[in-house]
Design a protein around this motif. Structure first.
Motif, PDB file in Angstrom:
ATOM      1  N   ALA A 143      37.843  42.873  50.261  1.00  0.00           N
ATOM      2  CA  ALA A 143      39.158  43.227  50.812  1.00  0.00           C
ATOM      3  C   ALA A 143      40.203  43.287  49.714  1.00  0.00           C
ATOM      4  O   ALA A 143      41.065  44.174  49.701  1.00  0.00           O
ATOM      5  N   VAL A 144      40.133  42.354  48.781  1.00  0.00           N
ATOM      6  CA  VAL A 144      41.079  42.344  47.660  1.00  0.00           C
ATOM      7  C   VAL A 144      40.885  43.593  46.809  1.00  0.00           C
ATOM      8  O   VAL A 144      41.846  44.289  46.474  1.00  0.00           O
ATOM      9  N   ARG A 145      39.644  43.897  46.472  1.00  0.00           N
ATOM     10  CA  ARG A 145      39.374  45.087  45.647  1.00  0.00           C
ATOM     11  C   ARG A 145      39.883  46.361  46.322  1.00  0.00           C
ATOM     12  O   ARG A 145      40.489  47.215  45.672  1.00  0.00           O
ATOM     13  N   ARG A 146      39.646  46.485  47.626  1.00  0.00           N
ATOM     14  CA  ARG A 146      40.097  47.688  48.335  1.00  0.00           C
ATOM     15  C   ARG A 146      41.625  47.772  48.380  1.00  0.00           C
ATOM     16  O   ARG A 146      42.202  48.844  48.162  1.00  0.00           O
ATOM     17  N   ALA A 147      42.275  46.657  48.646  1.00  0.00           N
ATOM     18  CA  ALA A 147      43.739  46.650  48.727  1.00  0.00           C
ATOM     19  C   ALA A 147      44.370  46.952  47.368  1.00  0.00           C
ATOM     20  O   ALA A 147      45.341  47.705  47.273  1.00  0.00           O
ATOM     21  N   VAL A 148      43.825  46.373  46.320  1.00  0.00           N
ATOM     22  CA  VAL A 148      44.358  46.613  44.978  1.00  0.00           C
ATOM     23  C   VAL A 148      44.143  48.073  44.572  1.00  0.00           C
ATOM     24  O   VAL A 148      45.051  48.714  44.032  1.00  0.00           O
ATOM     25  N   ALA A 149      42.959  48.602  44.842  1.00  0.00           N
ATOM     26  CA  ALA A 149      42.693  50.014  44.518  1.00  0.00           C
ATOM     27  C   ALA A 149      43.655  50.926  45.273  1.00  0.00           C
ATOM     28  O   ALA A 149      44.191  51.881  44.701  1.00  0.00           O
ATOM     29  N   GLY A 150      43.905  50.615  46.540  1.00  0.00           N
ATOM     30  CA  GLY A 150      44.849  51.417  47.317  1.00  0.00           C
ATOM     31  C   GLY A 150      46.261  51.322  46.775  1.00  0.00           C
ATOM     32  O   GLY A 150      46.971  52.329  46.696  1.00  0.00           O
TER      33      GLY A 150
END
Length: 90
Positions: A69-76
């Motif tokens: 979830a962190v990786r996806r949010a940061v990438a977004g």
């Protein structure tokens, strides 16, 4: 993002380092405010350091937050035009 901390779901933290790759992009002081505004408000984020060209942020994993979830949010967030010129350091 480094994968420091515990590996169990909901424990540990994720360290994020973002760097400015475009000298015309906003400085770190402005960008960190923009970045934090694009991440979920309930996340516990600790600013470890900020400079004109580098942001070091720690995101605590707790409750229902996992590394994915962190990786996806940061990438977004980094894909948002407000953060043009900035990228995650790997």
């Amino acid at each position: 993002m480094s994968r420091r901390g515990d590996t169990a779901y909901g424990t540990g933290h994720v360290d994020l380092v973002a760097v400015r790759r475009d000298g015309t992009a906003a400085t770190g002081e402005t960008t960190v405010v923009r970045l934090l505004s694009l991440l979920p408000a309930h996340w516990l984020c600790t600013l470890r350091s900020v400079g004109p060209d580098r942001i070091d942020l720690r995101i605590d994993l707790g409750g229902h937050i996992d590394r994915g979830a962190v990786r996806r949010a940061v990438a977004g967030a980094l894909a948002d035009r407000a953060l043009d010129g900035w990228t995650e350091e790997r």
